[in-house]
Design a protein around this motif. Structure first.
Motif, PDB file in Angstrom:
ATOM      1  N   ARG A 304       0.824  -1.203   0.000  1.00  0.00           N
ATOM      2  CA  ARG A 304       0.000   0.000   0.000  1.00  0.00           C
ATOM      3  C   ARG A 304       0.861   1.258   0.000  1.00  0.00           C
ATOM      4  O   ARG A 304       0.545   2.241  -0.665  1.00  0.00           O
ATOM      5  N   LEU A 308       0.861   4.097  -2.789  1.00  0.00           N
ATOM      6  CA  LEU A 308       0.695   5.505  -2.437  1.00  0.00           C
ATOM      7  C   LEU A 308       1.822   6.344  -3.032  1.00  0.00           C
ATOM      8  O   LEU A 308       1.585   7.388  -3.646  1.00  0.00           O
ATOM      9  N   ARG A 310       3.631   5.672  -5.576  1.00  0.00           N
ATOM     10  CA  ARG A 310       3.458   5.737  -7.024  1.00  0.00           C
ATOM     11  C   ARG A 310       2.386   6.759  -7.379  1.00  0.00           C
ATOM     12  O   ARG A 310       2.520   7.521  -8.334  1.00  0.00           O
ATOM     13  N   THR A 311       1.308   6.790  -6.604  1.00  0.00           N
ATOM     14  CA  THR A 311       0.205   7.689  -6.911  1.00  0.00           C
ATOM     15  C   THR A 311       0.618   9.146  -6.810  1.00  0.00           C
ATOM     16  O   THR A 311       0.198   9.980  -7.603  1.00  0.00           O
ATOM     17  N   ILE A 312       1.441   9.456  -5.812  1.00  0.00           N
ATOM     18  CA  ILE A 312       1.841  10.865  -5.713  1.00  0.00           C
ATOM     19  C   ILE A 312       3.046  11.168  -6.608  1.00  0.00           C
ATOM     20  O   ILE A 312       3.616  12.242  -6.533  1.00  0.00           O
ATOM     21  N   GLY A 313       3.410  10.212  -7.467  1.00  0.00           N
ATOM     22  CA  GLY A 313       4.361  10.548  -8.524  1.00  0.00           C
ATOM     23  C   GLY A 313       5.733   9.920  -8.405  1.00  0.00           C
ATOM     24  O   GLY A 313       6.633  10.279  -9.162  1.00  0.00           O
ATOM     25  N   ALA A 314       5.916   8.987  -7.472  1.00  0.00           N
ATOM     26  CA  ALA A 314       7.219   8.327  -7.380  1.00  0.00           C
ATOM     27  C   ALA A 314       7.378   7.348  -8.539  1.00  0.00           C
ATOM     28  O   ALA A 314       6.433   6.638  -8.878  1.00  0.00           O
ATOM     29  N   PRO A 400      -0.511  -0.856  -9.613  1.00  0.00           N
ATOM     30  CA  PRO A 400      -1.851  -0.323  -9.853  1.00  0.00           C
ATOM     31  C   PRO A 400      -2.850  -1.383 -10.305  1.00  0.00           C
ATOM     32  O   PRO A 400      -4.046  -1.222 -10.087  1.00  0.00           O
ATOM     33  N   LEU A 403      -4.987  -2.256  -7.564  1.00  0.00           N
ATOM     34  CA  LEU A 403      -5.509  -1.056  -6.883  1.00  0.00           C
ATOM     35  C   LEU A 403      -6.907  -1.235  -6.284  1.00  0.00           C
ATOM     36  O   LEU A 403      -7.732  -1.864  -6.869  1.00  0.00           O
TER      37      LEU A 403
ATOM     38  N   SER B  57     -11.953   1.569 -10.306  1.00  0.00           N
ATOM     39  CA  SER B  57     -10.532   1.662  -9.966  1.00  0.00           C
ATOM     40  C   SER B  57      -9.677   1.627 -11.222  1.00  0.00           C
ATOM     41  O   SER B  57      -8.688   2.349 -11.338  1.00  0.00           O
ATOM     42  N   SER B  61      -7.081   4.467 -12.464  1.00  0.00           N
ATOM     43  CA  SER B  61      -5.685   4.150 -12.781  1.00  0.00           C
ATOM     44  C   SER B  61      -5.327   4.577 -14.199  1.00  0.00           C
ATOM     45  O   SER B  61      -4.202   5.011 -14.458  1.00  0.00           O
ATOM     46  N   MET B  66      -1.393   5.287 -14.397  1.00  0.00           N
ATOM     47  CA  MET B  66      -0.691   4.141 -13.806  1.00  0.00           C
ATOM     48  C   MET B  66      -0.965   2.870 -14.602  1.00  0.00           C
ATOM     49  O   MET B  66      -0.237   1.881 -14.471  1.00  0.00           O
ATOM     50  N   ASP B  90       4.914   9.482 -14.516  1.00  0.00           N
ATOM     51  CA  ASP B  90       4.987   9.670 -13.062  1.00  0.00           C
ATOM     52  C   ASP B  90       5.090  11.150 -12.717  1.00  0.00           C
ATOM     53  O   ASP B  90       4.460  11.648 -11.809  1.00  0.00           O
ATOM     54  N   ARG B  93       1.816  12.938 -13.408  1.00  0.00           N
ATOM     55  CA  ARG B  93       0.834  12.660 -12.356  1.00  0.00           C
ATOM     56  C   ARG B  93       1.131  13.510 -11.122  1.00  0.00           C
ATOM     57  O   ARG B  93       0.234  14.093 -10.533  1.00  0.00           O
ATOM     58  N   ALA B  94       2.415  13.606 -10.789  1.00  0.00           N
ATOM     59  CA  ALA B  94       2.793  14.384  -9.615  1.00  0.00           C
ATOM     60  C   ALA B  94       2.413  15.852  -9.788  1.00  0.00           C
ATOM     61  O   ALA B  94       1.960  16.509  -8.859  1.00  0.00           O
ATOM     62  N   VAL B  99      -4.701  12.698  -6.039  1.00  0.00           N
ATOM     63  CA  VAL B  99      -5.508  11.495  -5.857  1.00  0.00           C
ATOM     64  C   VAL B  99      -5.764  11.301  -4.358  1.00  0.00           C
ATOM     65  O   VAL B  99      -4.841  11.434  -3.546  1.00  0.00           O
ATOM     66  N   PHE B 101      -7.527   8.421  -1.804  1.00  0.00           N
ATOM     67  CA  PHE B 101      -8.124   7.091  -1.722  1.00  0.00           C
ATOM     68  C   PHE B 101      -9.080   6.998  -0.544  1.00  0.00           C
ATOM     69  O   PHE B 101      -9.171   7.884   0.298  1.00  0.00           O
ATOM     70  N   GLN B 103      -8.656   4.932   1.989  1.00  0.00           N
ATOM     71  CA  GLN B 103      -7.801   4.983   3.174  1.00  0.00           C
ATOM     72  C   GLN B 103      -6.352   4.806   2.752  1.00  0.00           C
ATOM     73  O   GLN B 103      -6.063   4.622   1.583  1.00  0.00           O
ATOM     74  N   PHE B 104      -5.477   4.879   3.752  1.00  0.00           N
ATOM     75  CA  PHE B 104      -4.039   4.788   3.491  1.00  0.00           C
ATOM     76  C   PHE B 104      -3.606   5.805   2.437  1.00  0.00           C
ATOM     77  O   PHE B 104      -3.074   5.480   1.396  1.00  0.00           O
ATOM     78  N   ASN B 105      -3.850   7.062   2.762  1.00  0.00           N
ATOM     79  CA  ASN B 105      -3.441   8.150   1.884  1.00  0.00           C
ATOM     80  C   ASN B 105      -2.115   8.755   2.289  1.00  0.00           C
ATOM     81  O   ASN B 105      -1.539   9.528   1.543  1.00  0.00           O
ATOM     82  N   LEU B 106      -1.663   8.377   3.496  1.00  0.00           N
ATOM     83  CA  LEU B 106      -0.452   9.001   4.021  1.00  0.00           C
ATOM     84  C   LEU B 106       0.509   7.908   4.462  1.00  0.00           C
ATOM     85  O   LEU B 106       0.084   6.827   4.846  1.00  0.00           O
ATOM     86  N   ALA B 119       5.040  14.864  -1.606  1.00  0.00           N
ATOM     87  CA  ALA B 119       4.252  15.062  -2.824  1.00  0.00           C
ATOM     88  C   ALA B 119       4.823  16.225  -3.631  1.00  0.00           C
ATOM     89  O   ALA B 119       4.952  16.160  -4.857  1.00  0.00           O
ATOM     90  N   ARG B 166      -2.684  17.185   0.702  1.00  0.00           N
ATOM     91  CA  ARG B 166      -1.576  16.597  -0.047  1.00  0.00           C
ATOM     92  C   ARG B 166      -1.890  16.561  -1.538  1.00  0.00           C
ATOM     93  O   ARG B 166      -1.045  16.880  -2.379  1.00  0.00           O
ATOM     94  N   ASP B 178     -11.442   8.709  -4.623  1.00  0.00           N
ATOM     95  CA  ASP B 178     -12.029   7.374  -4.668  1.00  0.00           C
ATOM     96  C   ASP B 178     -12.564   6.996  -3.284  1.00  0.00           C
ATOM     97  O   ASP B 178     -11.782   6.715  -2.376  1.00  0.00           O
TER      98      ASP B 178
END
Lengths: 403, 237
Positions: A304, A308, A310-314, A400, A403, B57, B61, B66, B90, B93-94, B99, B101, B103-106, B119, B166, B178
């Motif tokens: 996860r 995460l 990857r989602t913020i651009g890594a 992903p 996901l 989802s 993506s 992604m 990548d 997207r940044a 994005v 989610f 949960q588990f956003n941080l 970020a 963020r 999401d």
């Protein structure tokens, strides 16, 4: 930022990280420690004797003769007669001789009986002569000059009286208590076996072993001695004189070149050294595999986190590099810890090495051999760490889809 | 890419936030997403209703690059993501997308501030962060003392608001959200939506809000359902 993420992520898994670092620390400690002791032992042995062209003793193994005559390790299998000594000393190419007679001891320290040339001719290290820190050389009977360590450990000072024991054990039943010795001099520290010895004259040695009243000085001639250090007029003659002595008819004698024999000793020990090194390298490899396994296991719970990131651009590369960095950080911690422990251990253990083997082991680990080992450790960490790094790279590329 | 004249998806002055045509995505042989045609203008706020398994989802993506479409065309912010290198996607997207989610956003072990800084780091833009972090926190009803707490120590409601912060720190054009409220209770849910909407008012990003919670739909001018949008299911059943 990169550092921070790696560091925090490690801090989060304290228990497994600590265990991994502990395993790595032990393996680096073993590697660095062994190499350091090996190098110090070599330089220590090499600096013990200098300027002596030949060492002569009763016929035995080369290495054995070197060990008991110079390093005072083990015992002589046989002595040589005083007559032979005189003939050697009289050879035309011989410039000087130092007779050595071993056998007695004082509270675990060996007693060396020799002649006054010991104070002027003996050389150690980079051709350094012996220096008296206090007092004077022995002159009369029952006078003793102490090595620096002996004086320090046993707390003797000039003028003190002491009794020698027959034989080399630290608890001897036969004490020469009829003939107490007086301390007349103390050598400055040398970092060689000289520090561990009590020095008396050959005549004194003869006197305490005679029965009854002390004989007159000129009648005290030793019948046998243990070995002789020989200096030549010209080094070119060394093999010629060696042959002469080896072919001496009076009794079986043996002359060795200390440098050559030391080299022989090292080549004999080389297999053991290599084995030790190989084992410690294997210990390191095992610890590195442990680290890789720990990182790989962490990937499962970090899917996860990877998603995460990857989602913020890594990029997947960032995530792979992150794992690689985490491995290197653990390795770095282990190396720092191992060097710290090794340095502390060496300074604490210096006493032991000095007392046991007369070797000065420096606590300074910062030399090229240590640097080389650290380099190999990091290279190993990089290679083995590539496994979890590659795995993280691949997971984060495909993450992903889950996901 | 040229468009056929009989298919004028957008006027040239203002390209849409994203549009797609005949967009396909399949795992192995199974098509999970097929959208014949869809276009979302900039600044719109869309509620997209969809249960899990509806292909939402996959759609998200695809939109954030992604995943690559297995067929059809997709242009996001006037860019063809499929034609970009992985690294460029990548980076894109940044910079241009936020994005959030369920949960588990941080990253739990990092502080709130570091999560947000991370970020900004990937977008290569940290100047905005320095000047606007406090302001953004205030807009999202987050006490500035929270910024230096570990993300794991925050309540879920706070975590979700930090996630919005963020997501918005790089001033994205497109915000993909999401099921952000499914872990929240009713009060927190409404507070979250309110705060999200007022924050969007000031930054003007396009919002795609995916949820199965019909009660939230009232907050949005535009509503859609995955069932209408995704023709893959209809075909297979």
């Amino acid at each position: 930022m990169f550092w921070q993420v790696a560091w925090r992520s490690l801090a989060q898994r304290k228990a497994s990280v600590l265990l991994t670092v502990a395993a790595l620390t032990v393996s680096v400690l073993v590697l660095v420690g062994i190499e350091h002791l090996r190098q110090n032992a070599r330089t220590g042995f090499a600096r013990t004797v200098a300027g002596t062209d030949l060492i002569v003793g009763a016929r035995t193994g080369d290495i054995n003769l070197l060990l008991y005559a110079v390093f005072r390790l083990g015992n002589a299998s046989n002595n040589i007669s005083w007559r032979s000594y005189q003939e050697i000393a009289a050879l035309p190419d011989v410039a000087w001789t130092i007779p050595l007679s071993l056998g007695d001891s004082h509270r675990g320290y060996k007693v060396l009986a020799t002649n006054p040339d010991y104070f002027t001719r003996f050389r150690y290290g980079a051709d350094q002569p012996l220096v008296l820190a206090q007092g004077r050389p022995f002159e009369g009977l029952l006078e003793v000059v102490l090595g620096a360590e002996v004086a320090r450990r046993l707390g003797y000072q000039i003028g003190d009286q002491l009794v020698l024991a027959h034989g080399a054990a630290s608890t001897s039943f036969t004490q020469h208590d009829a003939h107490p010795f007086q301390v007349v001099g103390i050598f400055a520290p040398t970092g060689t076996p000289v520090d561990q010895a009590l020095h008396i004259s050959l005549e004194s040695m003869e006197a305490i072993h005679s029965q009854g009243e002390l004989p007159a000085l000129d009648r005290l001639q030793p019948r046998t001695i243990t070995a002789v250090m020989v200096g030549l007029n010209s080094r070119i003659k060394v093999f010629q004189v060696q042959r002469q002595i080896n072919q001496y008819r009076g009794e079986p004698l043996q002359a060795i070149l200390p440098g050559v024999t030391l080299t022989q000793l090292w080549s004999t020990l080389a297999i053991m050294e290599k084995t030790l090194r190989a084992i410690s390298a294997l210990v390191l490899v095992a610890a590195l595999f442990g680290m890789a396994a720990m990182l790989l296991a962490s990937l499962r719970e970090r899917r996860r986190e990877m998603l995460l990131l990857r989602t913020i651009g890594a990029s997947p590369l960032f995530i792979g590099a992150l794992l690689q960095l985490e491995g290197l950080v653990m390795t770095g911690l282990a190396v720092a810890l191992a060097l710290g422990i090794a340095a502390t251990g060496l300074s604490l253990g210096a006493e032991f090495w000095l007392a046991k083997f007369g070797l000065q082991i420096s606590a300074n680990l910062f030399h090229s051999a240590t640097g080389e080992i650290v380099l190999y450790v990091f290279a190993g960490a990089l290679v083995v760490g590539a496994l979890p790094a590659l795995s993280a790279y691949r997971i984060s590329r495909s993450v992903p889809s889950g996901l | 890419m040229t468009l056929s004249p009989d298919f004028p998806l957008h006027n040239r002055a203002e390209p849409p936030a994203f549009w797609c045509r005949d967009l396909h995505f399949s795992y192995a042989d199974k098509t999970v997403l097929h959208i014949a045609q869809w276009q979302v203008a900039r600044g719109e706020r869309i509620f997209l209703r969809g249960a899990s398994g509806s292909g939402k989802s996959t759609l998200l993506s695809l939109l954030c690059g992604m995943l690559k479409p297995t067929g059809g065309e997709l242009r996001v912010l006037d860019c063809d993501l499929a034609g970009m290198s992985g690294y460029a996607r990548d980076r894109f997207r940044a910079r241009h997308m936020g994005v959030v989610f369920q949960q588990f956003n941080l990253i739990p072990c990092l502080s709130v501030r570091d999560n947000i800084r991370l970020a900004a780091h990937f977008a290569g833009e940290t100047a905005f962060l320095k000047t606007h972090l406090a302001e953004l926190a205030e807009q999202l009803n987050l006490a500035s003392a929270l910024l230096d707490r570990k993300a794991a120590e925050l309540s879920i409601g706070q975590q979700q608001r930090v996630a919005v912060m963020r997501a918005l720190i790089n001033r994205p054009e497109l915000l993909l959200v999401d099921e952000p409220t499914s872990a929240l209770d009713q009060d927190n849910r409404d507070a979250f939506i309110d705060v999200l909407m007022t924050t969007l008012d000031s930054c003007g990003a396009t919002l795609l809000f995916v949820s199965h919670d019909q009660t939230l739909a009232g907050h949005f001018p535009l509503q859609l359902s995955m069932a209408e949008l995704n023709q893959a299911d209809r075909r297979s059943s």
